[in-house]
Write a protein that holds these residues in place. Structure first.
Motif, PDB file in Angstrom:
ATOM      1  N   CYS A  10       8.290  12.027  -1.341  1.00 57.03           N
ATOM      2  CA  CYS A  10       7.687  11.841  -0.029  1.00 57.03           C
ATOM      3  C   CYS A  10       6.830  10.609  -0.038  1.00 57.03           C
ATOM      4  O   CYS A  10       5.775  10.600  -0.645  1.00 57.03           O
ATOM      5  CB  CYS A  10       6.799  13.038   0.334  1.00 57.03           C
ATOM      6  N   GLY A  11       7.295   9.589   0.624  1.00 54.56           N
ATOM      7  CA  GLY A  11       6.464   8.394   0.735  1.00 54.56           C
ATOM      8  C   GLY A  11       5.560   8.521   1.939  1.00 54.56           C
ATOM      9  O   GLY A  11       5.632   9.478   2.677  1.00 54.56           O
ATOM     10  N   LEU A  12       4.722   7.563   2.120  1.00 61.75           N
ATOM     11  CA  LEU A  12       3.863   7.525   3.290  1.00 61.75           C
ATOM     12  C   LEU A  12       4.278   6.309   4.102  1.00 61.75           C
ATOM     13  O   LEU A  12       4.743   5.335   3.541  1.00 61.75           O
ATOM     14  CB  LEU A  12       2.393   7.402   2.877  1.00 61.75           C
ATOM     15  N   PRO A  13       4.113   6.341   5.409  1.00 59.49           N
ATOM     16  CA  PRO A  13       4.571   5.205   6.211  1.00 59.49           C
ATOM     17  C   PRO A  13       3.712   3.961   5.992  1.00 59.49           C
ATOM     18  O   PRO A  13       2.581   4.052   5.574  1.00 59.49           O
ATOM     19  CB  PRO A  13       4.404   5.707   7.647  1.00 59.49           C
ATOM     20  N   ILE A  14       4.311   2.855   6.288  1.00 63.96           N
ATOM     21  CA  ILE A  14       3.593   1.587   6.174  1.00 63.96           C
ATOM     22  C   ILE A  14       2.413   1.608   7.133  1.00 63.96           C
ATOM     23  O   ILE A  14       2.546   1.994   8.278  1.00 63.96           O
ATOM     24  CB  ILE A  14       4.514   0.429   6.597  1.00 63.96           C
ATOM     25  N   ILE A  15       1.290   1.172   6.652  1.00 66.21           N
ATOM     26  CA  ILE A  15       0.157   1.061   7.563  1.00 66.21           C
ATOM     27  C   ILE A  15       0.393  -0.189   8.372  1.00 66.21           C
ATOM     28  O   ILE A  15       0.743  -1.232   7.842  1.00 66.21           O
ATOM     29  CB  ILE A  15      -1.180   1.018   6.802  1.00 66.21           C
ATOM     30  N   LEU A  59       8.774   4.881   4.884  1.00 68.59           N
ATOM     31  CA  LEU A  59       9.401   6.174   5.128  1.00 68.59           C
ATOM     32  C   LEU A  59      10.430   5.949   6.219  1.00 68.59           C
ATOM     33  O   LEU A  59      10.555   6.701   7.165  1.00 68.59           O
ATOM     34  CB  LEU A  59       8.350   7.197   5.553  1.00 68.59           C
ATOM     35  N   ALA A  60      11.141   4.807   6.077  1.00 66.77           N
ATOM     36  CA  ALA A  60      12.078   4.411   7.119  1.00 66.77           C
ATOM     37  C   ALA A  60      13.153   5.453   7.318  1.00 66.77           C
ATOM     38  O   ALA A  60      13.624   5.674   8.408  1.00 66.77           O
ATOM     39  CB  ALA A  60      12.719   3.084   6.754  1.00 66.77           C
ATOM     40  N   ARG A  61      13.534   6.112   6.226  1.00 65.24           N
ATOM     41  CA  ARG A  61      14.554   7.120   6.402  1.00 65.24           C
ATOM     42  C   ARG A  61      13.928   8.453   6.691  1.00 65.24           C
ATOM     43  O   ARG A  61      14.314   9.460   6.194  1.00 65.24           O
ATOM     44  CB  ARG A  61      15.402   7.484   5.176  1.00 65.24           C
ATOM     45  N   CYS A  62      12.971   8.508   7.504  1.00 68.35           N
ATOM     46  CA  CYS A  62      12.291   9.765   7.801  1.00 68.35           C
ATOM     47  C   CYS A  62      13.264  10.848   8.166  1.00 68.35           C
ATOM     48  O   CYS A  62      13.299  11.311   9.278  1.00 68.35           O
ATOM     49  CB  CYS A  62      11.449   9.573   9.049  1.00 68.35           C
ATOM     50  N   GLY A  63      14.033  11.226   7.248  1.00 68.49           N
ATOM     51  CA  GLY A  63      15.087  12.163   7.615  1.00 68.49           C
ATOM     52  C   GLY A  63      14.670  13.573   7.339  1.00 68.49           C
ATOM     53  O   GLY A  63      13.519  13.943   7.367  1.00 68.49           O
ATOM     54  N   PHE A  64      15.587  14.331   7.010  1.00 70.21           N
ATOM     55  CA  PHE A  64      15.423  15.734   6.784  1.00 70.21           C
ATOM     56  C   PHE A  64      14.620  15.967   5.512  1.00 70.21           C
ATOM     57  O   PHE A  64      14.812  15.304   4.525  1.00 70.21           O
ATOM     58  CB  PHE A  64      16.831  16.310   6.637  1.00 70.21           C
ATOM     59  N   PHE A  65      13.754  16.904   5.556  1.00 73.21           N
ATOM     60  CA  PHE A  65      12.943  17.195   4.376  1.00 73.21           C
ATOM     61  C   PHE A  65      13.778  17.843   3.295  1.00 73.21           C
ATOM     62  O   PHE A  65      14.547  18.750   3.525  1.00 73.21           O
ATOM     63  CB  PHE A  65      11.791  18.126   4.750  1.00 73.21           C
ATOM     64  N   TYR A 105       0.812  -1.205   0.000  1.00 69.69           N
ATOM     65  CA  TYR A 105       0.000   0.000   0.000  1.00 69.69           C
ATOM     66  C   TYR A 105       0.850   1.262   0.000  1.00 69.69           C
ATOM     67  O   TYR A 105       0.512   2.251  -0.613  1.00 69.69           O
ATOM     68  CB  TYR A 105      -0.889   0.061   1.234  1.00 69.69           C
ATOM     69  N   PHE A 106       1.873   1.210   0.789  1.00 66.26           N
ATOM     70  CA  PHE A 106       2.633   2.439   0.986  1.00 66.26           C
ATOM     71  C   PHE A 106       4.115   2.195   0.796  1.00 66.26           C
ATOM     72  O   PHE A 106       4.594   1.094   0.897  1.00 66.26           O
ATOM     73  CB  PHE A 106       2.445   2.950   2.426  1.00 66.26           C
TER      74      PHE A 106
END
Lengths: 526, 435
Positions: B286-291, B274-280, B270-271
C-alpha cells in the motif's frame, strides 16, 4: 455544453503546459468537470457527481445571487483598496459582527495562504518574538513561510524542521497519545504545549504564536477536545505569544451550531487572530485576517505599509457580502446542523455494521470517517480508503481521503447538502464496504497456501460468522475452531449456517444496482 | 465607478496610477462578460480537468520563448514570486538570492526578505540575500555617459556573486523586475540581463524575471518587458500578475520543463504513486499518494476565462501597438516639457511605462521629493491620478490602462505644464520677495 478539447486532449495539454506538481483527483482516471450547480458537478458527458468535498463552494456551486453580485460590481468598478469605497467597509463591518467584539480589524487578501502569512507577520511584529508552535500534521498553506509551519508538508521530505518551529502533538483523541478513554485529554494535550514553551524558553527562544486549524482537515478531520484551546491560549499568552485560529477550511457556519469553529470551545475562548478563506467567496479568490486593535496598531507602528494589490477590491467584497446574505437567507448554518446530525447518525449505523470503520467524528457538515484494518490497533486502512473513493466516484459521489495515513474519508460538502444527498452517499458507501468486506473474506481464502486451506476457510467463516452474531447483538460464547466444524453457540443459527454453506460453495452475493440520478439530472438547467 | 462604453473610455481613462492593475481598461465589457458567463457555469479548483486552464496556458505559451512552456496559476503576484523562489531553490538545491537595490517583489514574509525597498526599514538584510546596485543609468553608479553601463552593472552582480561564494554561500536565483518600478521606473541598459544571466547561471543559479508590473504588451514593442533585452535573452522563470486579469485576482509563473520536473520530484521522493488505486489485495504493497501542490483558487475556470478574455482584448484592440504609439507620443510631449521645466531631470520608459524624474538640481540630480508630492496633489485636484516612486519618491510614474489615448496624453501633459509653470512662478515670487 461544448468543449474546446476532448478529454484526452485536455489531459495531454495539461501534461504539456501545467506544472506537474499540480495533481488531479483520481490520477488513474481523472474527471473532467465542465459544469456545477449547488452540490452537484457534471462531467463532459453530462454525468452527475454528488460533491461531498468542495467546502469552497460554500453556498453551492454557481449560486445565482453570488454570480449576480459579482456581475453588478464588475460592471461598475474593480480597483484596489487605496481608494475609499463602501464595499470593503461594509464587508468588514459584517464580518466583525460575526466575531467576538475584540476581533474588529480586517486585512483582506486573496487566499488562505496569504492570510496565514500575514497572521504570522502580525504575530511576530506584536512583541518581536519569532517562534511558532504548530500542531503535528497541520497544513496552513503553500507559501514558503507556511510550509515551514506545516508538518503535513515538511515532515514528508527533505525540508528540515526550522529551529523556530515547535511541533505539538495533534489533539487527536482517536489515534493520538491521549485517547477517548483518558480522563482529561484536553489538559493532557495542552500540557504538551506547555512543555514545549518551557523547553523553548530554556533555549532562550520566545514564542510569537501558537497556530492551529480550528479543526484539522488535512490532518484527518480532527476535532480538538473541549477546553484544549482555552488552556493552550493561557500558556501561550503567558509566554507573550498570540493564538492564531486558522478557520480557512471550517469557518462561515460549517459546524452548524456556531459561525466559527473556534466558538465550539466556549464563549470564554477568543483567539487573537483569525484567518479565513476558501468558503468566503464561494470560489472567488478572497481571504481575510481579523485581529484585535492592539495587534493591528503594533503592526502599523512598525512603519510598514501593508498593500495587497487585489485584496479588498470592490468585486471581492461584493461577492463576500452576497455569500453572507445567502448563508443567512437560506439558513445554511441551520441546514448544516440538521443534515450534519442526520449524516453522522447514518454513518454511526454504518460503523456498527462495517468493521472497516474505526471512528466517525465530526460536527455540522465537517465529518471524517476513519478507516481501520484493526480496531484495537487502529491501523489505518489506507489502500482501502483509496479503493473506496474510486468506487464512490464510479457511483457518482466525490469523496477524498486525508489524514497523515490518507485513511480518513473527509466530508465537507457545499452547505446546501440535503438529507437525501446524505442518504444517497451513505447507501453507496454501505454497498461498497459490504462488497469490500466480502472480498476480503474470499481473498483470504485464495491467498493462503493449500495445506492450510481448510483451516483458513474456517477462519474466514469464523470472521463472518462472528460479525453476523454481533450484528444480531448476540454474544459469542464457546466457539471452537477446529478443522472442519464450528460450534454454534447461540441463535440465530440459520443465517449463519447458510452463510457458511455459501462460502464453502464459493457463492458470491449478488452485487447491488447503482442508484440512478435521472430524476436529479432533469431538474438542473443545461 | 469607472469604465464606460468603448467611445467614452478615453474620457473615463484618466486614471494614470499604475497601482490599478489594469491592462485593457476598467470594467472592459468583454472581460466582464467572460467572467460572468463562466461564473454561471463552473468555478472550481484545478484538481479536475477543465479546458480553460489548458487553453489559457497554451495561449500564454505562445507569447513566450519556447522553453517557457510550463505554467502554475496563482492568485497574486506575491504568491507567484514566492513560488518562483521555491522553484529556484528546489531546482538548484541552493538557498541564496541576488536582488537589485530598491526592488519590491511582494508583501509575503519570504518576499520582504528579498525586497530591499521593504527590508531596509524593517528587519534588515538576511545573510542569504545579496543586493546588487540598481542598473539606473540616470542616478546610479554608471550613468548615461559611461561607455558600457550594461557590462559595468553586470560585473557588479558578478562581484556580489563571487563575494557570496567566497563565504561558502550558493546562489539559487537572481530576481529582478524586468523594469524596476518601485525603484523609480528604471529601464535597465540593453545587454544587462544577458550578462547577468551568464554570471548567475555559471554560479548554478536561475534568472527570475518579475513581469508583474510590466507584462502583457505594456512596453509596446514586445509582449514581455524582458524581451526588450534582446531575443537571445530568455529567463528561467517569469512571474506575471496585476494586469493579467484586468483586476481579477490572478497571477502566474512560467518556467521550463526542467525546473518544473525538479519541483515535482519533491513529491515523488516523499511518497509512492498510488496511480493504480485499484482493488485492495492484502498482498499488494500500500503506497501513499503523491503529495501535490495545490493553489486552491489558482487556475480556476473563471480566472482562466478572465485571463483569456484579456488576451483576446489585447489582440483585438491592438493594445500593444497602441501602447507603442501613445507611449512614444507621450514621451515626446514630456521631452518637450523637460526642455521647458528645469525640475524635470529625466524622462525614461518604454511604451506605456514611463517615469518622470523630478530634480532640484541638474548637476547633483537631487530628488525633488516635496515638489513631486505637491505636484501629485495638484494633479489630483485637476482629476488626474498620478503617483510617485523611487527611493527619493520623486519619480512620477505612468502605467495607465492600455487604452490610454493620445487625447489623454495631451490633456495630461497640458495640465502638468500648467501646474509646473505655476510652481515655478510661485518659486520666483518667493525668491523675489526674499530679495
Amino acid at each position: 455544453m461544448c468543449e474546446l478539447y476532448c478529454k484526452s486532449d485536455t489531459l495531454a495539454l495539461r501534461g504539456k503546459h501545467i506544472g506537474p506538481s499540480c495533481k488531479v483527483f483520481f490520477a488513474a482516471d481523472p474527471i473532467k468537470i465542465v459544469r456545477a450547480q449547488r452540490q452537484y458537478m457534471y462531467d463532459e458527458k453530462g454525468e452527475q457527481y454528488l460533491d461531498c468535498i468542495n467546502n469552497v463552494a460554500h453556498v453551492g456551486h454557481c449560486h445565482p445571487e453570488v454570480v449576480k453580485a459579482a456581475l453588478r460590481q464588475m460592471e461598475l468598478l474593480n480597483t484596489n483598496s487605496r481608494f475609499l469605497h463602501d464595499n470593503i467597509v461594509e464587508y468588514a463591518k459584517r464580518l466583525a459582527a460575526t466575531l467576538p467584539e475584540r476581533l474588529s480589524v480586517c486585512y483582506f487578501t486573496n487566499s488562505g495562504s496569504e492570510a496565514n502569512d500575514l497572521a504570522l507577520r502580525l504575530a511576530r511584529q506584536f512583541r518581536g518574538h519569532q517562534d511558532v508552535i504548530t500542531l503535528d500534521h497541520a497544513y496552513h498553506g503553500h507559501l514558503s513561510s507556511l510550509i515551514e509551519i506545516s508538518p503535513y508538508k515538511f515532515q514528508k521530505g527533505k525540508d528540515v524542521k526550522k529551529e523556530f518551529v515547535h511541533v505539538a502533538p495533534t489533539p487527536d483523541t482517536y489515534r493520538g497519545e491521549y485517547r477517548e478513554c483518558h480522563a482529561d485529554p484536553a489538559s493532557a494535550y495542552a500540557n504538551e504545549v506547555k512543555k514545549i514553551i518551557e523547553e523553548a524558553h530554556k533555549r532562550g527562544r520566545k514564542i510569537a504564536a501558537f497556530i492551529a486549524e480550528s479543526m484539522q482537515s488535512c490532518g484527518g478531520q480532527i476535532i480538538p477536545p473541549a477546553g484544549y484551546f482555552q488552556k493552550v491560549a493561557a500558556y501561550v499568552h503567558e509566554a507573550g505569544g498570540v493564538f492564531i485560529a486558522d478557520e480557512v477550511q471550517v469557518g462561515f457556519g460549517r459546524v452548524g451550531k456556531h459561525f466559527w469553529s473556534f466558538q465550539m470551545h466556549g464563549e470564554d475562548f477568543v483567539p487573537d487572530i483569525v484567518t479565513m478563506g476558501k468558503p468566503m467567496g464561494n470560489g472567488h479568490p478572497m481571504a481575510c485576517v481579523v485581529t484585535t486593535r492592539e495587534i493591528a496598531e503594533a503592526f502599523s507602528n512598525s512603519g510598514m505599509e501593508y498593500f495587497n494589490t487585489y485584496g479588498g477590491n470592490p468585486v471581492s467584497c461584493a461577492v463576500g457580502l452576497a455569500v453572507l446574505d445567502v448563508i443567512e437567507s437560506e439558513d445554511l448554518q441551520g441546514n448544516a446542523m440538521r443534515v450534519g446530525n442526520y449524516l453522522t447518525e447514518l454513518l454511526n449505523k454504518q460503523k456498527a455494521k462495517h468493521t472497516l470503520i474505526g471512528n466517525i467524528r465530526g460536527i455540522g457538515l465537517f465529518i471524517g470517517i476513519d478507516l481501520v484494518t484493526d480496531h484495537e490497533k487502529r491501523t489505518p486502512a489506507t489502500a482501502e480508503a483509496q479503493h473506496i473513493i474510486y468506487k464512490m466516484k464510479e457511483k457518482g459521489v466525490l469523496l477524498s481521503a486525508d489524514g497523515p495515513h490518507r485513511n480518513v474519508l473527509k466530508i465537507k460538502p457545499p452547505m446546501c447538502f440535503t438529507e437525501e444527498d446524505a442518504k444517497f452517499m451513505v447507501d453507496q458507501l454501505d454497498e461498497i464496504l459490504t462488497v469490500l468486506e466480502e472480498t476480503v473474506g474470499a481473498q483470504a481464502e485464495s491467498v493462503i497456501p493449500a495445506n492450510t486451506a481448510r483451516r483458513a476457510k474456517v477462519r474466514a467463516s469464523y470472521f463472518i460468522f462472528r460479525k453476523n452474531m454481533q450484528n444480531f447483538g448476540n454474544l459469542l460464547k464457546g466457539v471452537q475452531i477446529s478443522k472442519c466444524t464450528v460450534t454454534i453457540g447461540t441463535k440465530p443459527a440459520c443465517s449463519t449456517v447458510g452463510l457458511l454453506l455459501q462460502i464453502s460453495a464459493g457463492f458470491r452475493f449478488p452485487k447491488a444496482e447503482p442508484y440512478h440520478w435521472s430524476r436529479k439530472q432533469a431538474s438542473v438547467p443545461a | 465607478r469607472a469604465g464606460g462604453g468603448p467611445v467614452e473610455w478615453a474620457e473615463w481613462s484618466r486614471l494614470c496610477d499604475g497601482h490599478g492593475p489594469l491592462a485593457v481598461g476598467h470594467c472592459h465589457p468583454l472581460v466582464v462578460q467572460a467572467a460572468h458567463e463562466q461564473n454561471q457555469v463552473l468555478n472550481t479548483n484545478s484538481r479536475y480537468l477543465h479546458d480553460n486552464i489548458v487553453d489559457y496556458a497554451q495561449r500564454l505559451s505562445e507569447t513566450l520563448p519556447e522553453e517557457l512552456c510550463v505554467f502554475y496559476f496563482l492568485n497574486s503576484g506575491s504568491e507567484a514570486n514566492d513560488l518562483a523562489l521555491r522553484l529556484a531553490r528546489q531546482y538548484t538545491g541552493h538557498q541564496d538570492v541576488v536582488v537589485l537595490d530598491h526592488a519590491y517583489h511582494g508583501h509575503l514574509s519570504s518576499l520582504i526578505d528579498i525586497s530591499p525597498y521593504k527590508f531596509r526599514d524593517l528587519d534588515g538584510q538576511k545573510e542569504w540575500v545579496h543586493v546588487a546596485p540598481l542598473p539606473d543609468t540616470y542616478r546610479g553608479l554608471y550613468r548615461e555617459d559611461h561607455p558600457s553601463p550594461a557590462a559595468a552593472y553586470a560585473s557588479e552582480v558578478e562581484r556580489v556573486v563571487r563575494s557570496a561564494q567566497e563565504r561558502g554561500r550558493k546562489i539559487a536565483a537572481f530576481f529582478a523586475e524586468s523594469l524596476p518600478s518601485v525603484g523609480g521606473q528604471i529601464v535597465p541598459p540593453a545587454g544587462y540581463f544577458s550578462q547577468v544571466a551568464g554570471h548567475i547561471r555559471r554560479a548554478g543559479g536561475l534568472f527570475v524575471a518579475d513581469e508583474i508590473q510590466v507584462g502583457f504588451g505594456r512596453v509596446g514593442t514586445h509582449f514581455w518587458a524582458f524581451q526588450l533585452q534582446g531575443q537571445d535573452f530568455v529567463p528561467d522563470i517569469v512571474t506575471m500578475g496585476k494586469s493579467i486579469g484586468n483586476g481579477h485576482p490572478i497571477a502566474c509563473v512560467a518556467t521550463t520543463q526542467a525546473v518544473a520536473k525538479a519541483f515535482e520530484a519533491t513529491g515523488v521522493e516523499y511518497f509512492n504513486t498510488l496511480a493504480r488505486c485499484g482493488f485492495f489485495s492484502p498482498l499488494t504493497p500500500c503506497g501513499l499518494p503523491i503529495i501535490f501542490h495545490l493553489w486552491q483558487f489558482g487556475g480556476s475556470p473563471v480566472s482562466c476565462a478572465v485571463g483569456l478574455a484579456v488576451l483576446d482584448v489585447l489582440e483585438k484592440e491592438q493594445l500593444q501597438a497602441h501602447a507603442t504609439c501613445v507611449g512614444r507620443f507621450l514621451m515626446e510631449l514630456l521631452r518637450q516639457q523637460k526642455a521647458k521645466h528645469a525640475i524635470i531631470g529625466d524622462i525614461r520608459g518604454a511604451g506605456l511605462f514611463i517615469g518622470v524624474d523630478l530634480i532640484k538640481d541638474k548637476a547633483t540630480r537631487t530628488p525633488a521629493t516635496e515638489e513631486a508630492d505637491y505636484l501629485v496633489s495638484r494633479l489630483k485636484e485637476n482629476h488626474i491620478l498620478l503617483s510617485t516612486d523611487g527611493p527619493g519618491r520623486n519619480v512620477l510614474k505612468f502605467k495607465p490602462p492600455m487604452c490610454f489615448s493620445l487625447d489623454n496624453a495631451q490633456y495630461l501633459v497640458a495640465k502638468l505644464d500648467a501646474i509646473l509653470t505655476d510652481m515655478e512662478e510661485m518659486v520666483r515670487s518667493c525668491e523675489s520677495l526674499r530679495l
